[in-house]
Design a protein around this motif. Structure first.
Motif, mmCIF file in Angstrom:
data_model
loop_
_atom_site.group_PDB
_atom_site.id
_atom_site.type_symbol
_atom_site.label_atom_id
_atom_site.label_comp_id
_atom_site.label_asym_id
_atom_site.label_seq_id
_atom_site.Cartn_x
_atom_site.Cartn_y
_atom_site.Cartn_z
ATOM 1 N N PHE A 83 11.527 0.564 -4.302
ATOM 2 C CA PHE A 83 11.260 -0.592 -5.144
ATOM 3 C C PHE A 83 12.526 -1.310 -5.549
ATOM 4 O O PHE A 83 13.386 -0.763 -6.224
ATOM 5 N N ILE A 94 10.550 -7.314 -3.090
ATOM 6 C CA ILE A 94 9.924 -6.540 -2.024
ATOM 7 C C ILE A 94 10.959 -6.311 -0.921
ATOM 8 O O ILE A 94 11.436 -7.252 -0.306
ATOM 9 N N ARG A 130 7.501 3.125 -2.372
ATOM 10 C CA ARG A 130 6.083 2.806 -2.357
ATOM 11 C C ARG A 130 5.858 1.480 -1.637
ATOM 12 O O ARG A 130 6.749 0.646 -1.546
ATOM 13 N N PHE A 131 4.654 1.307 -1.120
ATOM 14 C CA PHE A 131 4.228 0.030 -0.561
ATOM 15 C C PHE A 131 3.345 -0.655 -1.586
ATOM 16 O O PHE A 131 2.511 -0.013 -2.240
ATOM 17 N N TYR A 132 3.497 -1.963 -1.706
ATOM 18 C CA TYR A 132 2.523 -2.755 -2.462
ATOM 19 C C TYR A 132 1.331 -3.027 -1.545
ATOM 20 O O TYR A 132 1.488 -3.221 -0.338
ATOM 21 N N VAL A 148 -3.776 5.778 -4.575
ATOM 22 C CA VAL A 148 -3.301 4.460 -5.022
ATOM 23 C C VAL A 148 -3.147 4.466 -6.529
ATOM 24 O O VAL A 148 -3.913 5.125 -7.243
ATOM 25 N N THR A 151 0.666 -0.631 -10.354
ATOM 26 C CA THR A 151 2.107 -0.809 -10.546
ATOM 27 C C THR A 151 2.330 -2.202 -11.112
ATOM 28 O O THR A 151 1.678 -3.157 -10.686
ATOM 29 N N ILE A 277 0.678 -9.976 -0.721
ATOM 30 C CA ILE A 277 0.434 -8.893 -1.681
ATOM 31 C C ILE A 277 -0.796 -9.235 -2.529
ATOM 32 O O ILE A 277 -0.944 -10.373 -2.993
ATOM 33 N N ARG A 293 -1.624 -2.950 -6.905
ATOM 34 C CA ARG A 293 -1.847 -1.561 -6.492
ATOM 35 C C ARG A 293 -0.757 -1.139 -5.498
ATOM 36 O O ARG A 293 -0.321 -1.949 -4.676
ATOM 37 N N SER A 294 -0.331 0.101 -5.606
ATOM 38 C CA SER A 294 0.713 0.582 -4.680
ATOM 39 C C SER A 294 0.404 2.010 -4.254
ATOM 40 O O SER A 294 -0.390 2.709 -4.875
#
Length: 565
Positions: A83, A94, A130-132, A148, A151, A277, A293-294
């Motif tokens: 992040f 991002i 983490r991925f968004y 999930v 975030t 996103i 959500r991530s």
């Protein structure tokens, strides 16, 4: 001849991971992907015969299979920075590098190799990486039961909130209307970032004067009575007042900060739209944030690859390079996976060196102590003919595999740096210097990392080898920087492996690499499992074949015999 497993190496860098796999003589690297032209050159010259491609995002894996046949193993270390939200000083929210992990996953899903090895920083398994949730992720996240959580992506601190801010970040057209060109923002942000150290800020104002003066007219005459335009006028009026001599430097920060923070907000809000996103809601309370959500990068990889349609068994661990014979305590997170029909279980190899047996800096570079380094690429072209050496360490005997030493290059030391070098003893770093030697340097000297101006200790492994030129690592005995070759030795690259590009690019390539000695241990372990299955299949096919041949012979015999009766 032994069977060699076909390999594709992604994000190959200079080729440390490839080298370790090749050293086992069990693998054949078919294609390597590396975007940096400098690293490409180094890879090509040290791995002749391997096809090197650039952007992994443009990879055509079907074409690779058409030309080389089924790929057995995928290896590589995709960059994953986590992040950017963890550091609010950054303009970007991002990290595009995180997307490269998805490219690694694409390679596995499309090639469906027997096995894969992924190497990355030891933090990859942490919550930071983490991925968004993007449009298109929802279906696979739901199907693979990837955990999930909500975030909050910070957009603007409460101190800089203004009426209508939340409406702007929701509207891509308004964002684009208020967002400055990147080059304009850069000029103001340079001044803002240097504000912790007034002398540095004054230097930045002098250095960027021409460009800032060209922007003053544009932004002080900005039309509009909205808050964003008003803050822009204030910011550049303050810069103008400084150049006119009517505003002291220490008052600039408070005048330009609102504009810098608003532009960061707009940039992050734009990224949300550009990256598709999914925002569940925008929240304005003590600050302004996007609720998104991530999911953890590792969960994403693990849950997709172990799903029935892919059917991999996965194992991961944080490995210390010193455990495998490298003279450095480099911690890397390694994920290894294998098709379940090949093996129901897999593990990474255990290191063969205990802490009290670790190889040291002296083991790696002690034999180079009396060899004077060069300062330029031109001087390095012919290399240095190595004199014969006796009483070499086991490690040096292995690495010293060339009569000519290349990359034994250092940068010339400034008088200030030399004074610091002389003041530091083995094991000491920048923080051990007298305060009089810390001036005129880093923006915030107190926050300087412990690896900066580190003088190495001969009788211990080094810390993680990074770009040691930027970190100003010092030789244990001499008042000079560690050379590129010495850094490469600490990484366990043999002397025959030559690095190309500018000095800084060479240092960077060495610092980014996987220690080949650790890669070799992983490769040997994987080859053992793959060969066990291959040998079992060969034996089974042989048995079946013999059975068929026997039956055929009997049939032929009966067919010939009957007419004779």
């Amino acid at each position: 001849m032994d069977y060699r497993y076909k390999v594709v190496d992604l994000f190959s860098g200079a080729g440390g991971l490839s080298l370790g796999f090749l050293q086992t003589k069990k693998y054949d690297i078919k294609v390597a992907f590396e975007n940096s032209p400098y690293m490409q050159e180094t890879y090509k010259k040290n791995h002749t015969g391997v096809e090197v491609q650039g952007d992994v995002c443009a990879a055509d894996y079907a074409d690779i299979v058409r030309r080389y046949g089924k790929i057995d193993v995928v290896i590589g270390g995709p960059p994953c920075q986590g992040f950017s939200n963890a550091n609010r000083q950054k303009n970007h929210a991002i990290s595009q590098n995180n997307k490269l992990v998805k490219q690694y996953l694409r390679a596995i899903l499309e090639l469906q190799p027997k096995a894969f090895v992924m190497e990355n920083v030891s933090m990859l398994k942490s919550e930071v990486h983490r991925f968004y949730m993007e449009k298109g992720d929802e279906e696979i996240v739901k199907r693979c039961n990837i955990p999930v959580k909500d975030t909050f992506l910070h957009l603007l601190d409460g101190a800089f909130l203004f009426d209508g801010a939340i409406d702007i970040v929701k509207d891509e057209n308004l964002i684009n209307q208020y967002l400055w060109p990147e080059a304009d923002y850069f000029e103001l942000n340079v001044i803002y970032k240097s504000a912790k150290n007034i002398s540095k800020m004054i230097n930045a104002l002098d250095h960027h004067k021409k460009k800032l003066e060209s922007l003053i007219e544009t932004y002080t005459n900005l039309k509009g009575d909205d808050h964003i335009a008003e803050e822009a006028r204030k910011a550049f009026s303050a810069i103008k007042a400084y150049y006119d001599g009517t505003l002291p430097a220490d008052e600039i920060k408070s005048k330009i900060e609102p504009s810098v923070m608003i532009q960061r907000m707009l940039s992050k809000a734009q990224e949300i739209f550009q990256n598709n996103i999914i925002v569940d809601e925008y929240v304005q309370g003590s600050d302004l944030a996007a609720k998104i959500r991530s999911f953890a990068v590792y969960d994403y990889l693990k849950d997709i690859l172990t799903a029935p349609e892919n059917n991999y068994v996965i194992y991961s661990d944080v490995l210390c390079a010193a455990d495998y014979g490298a003279p450095q305590k480099r911690m890397r997170f390694v994920v290894i996976g294998i098709k379940r029909d090949i093996s129901e279980k897999i593990a990474l190899p255990k290191g063969s060196y205990d802490a009290d047996e670790y190889r040291t800096v002296k083991d790696a570079i002690g034999d180079l102590e009396d060899i004077k380094p060069v300062y330029t690429l031109a001087e390095d072209k012919q290399g240095i003919v190595l004199p014969k050496a006796e009483n070499l360490s086991e490690l040096a005997s292995t690495l010293r595999d060339s009569p000519v030493l290349h990359n034994h290059i250092v940068t010339k030391t400034t008088d200030t740096a030399l004074e610091r070098f002389r003041a530091l003893k083995p094991g000491q770093n920048f923080h051990c210097l007298d305060d009089s030697l810390k001036t005129n340097t880093y923006t915030d000297a107190k926050r300087t990392q412990n690896t900066i101006y580190q003088r190495l200790k001969y009788d211990e492994p080094s810390g993680t080898v990074v770009n040691v030129r930027k970190s100003m690592w010092i030789h244990p005995e001499h008042d000079r920087a560690i050379s590129i070759r010495e850094a490469a030795r600490l990484q366990t690259f043999p002397d025959s492996f030559v690095f190309y590009g500018s000095k800084d690019k060479q240092y960077q390539q060495v610092g980014n690499a996987v220690p080949p000695i650790m890669a070799k241990a992983i490769a040997k372990k994987l080859a053992k499992i793959l060969s066990k299955k291959r040998n079992a299949d060969a034996k089974k096919n042989c048995t079946k074949g013999n059975g068929r041949q026997s039956h055929k012979r009997n049939s032929q015999h009966k067919h010939v015999a009957y007419p004779q009766h």
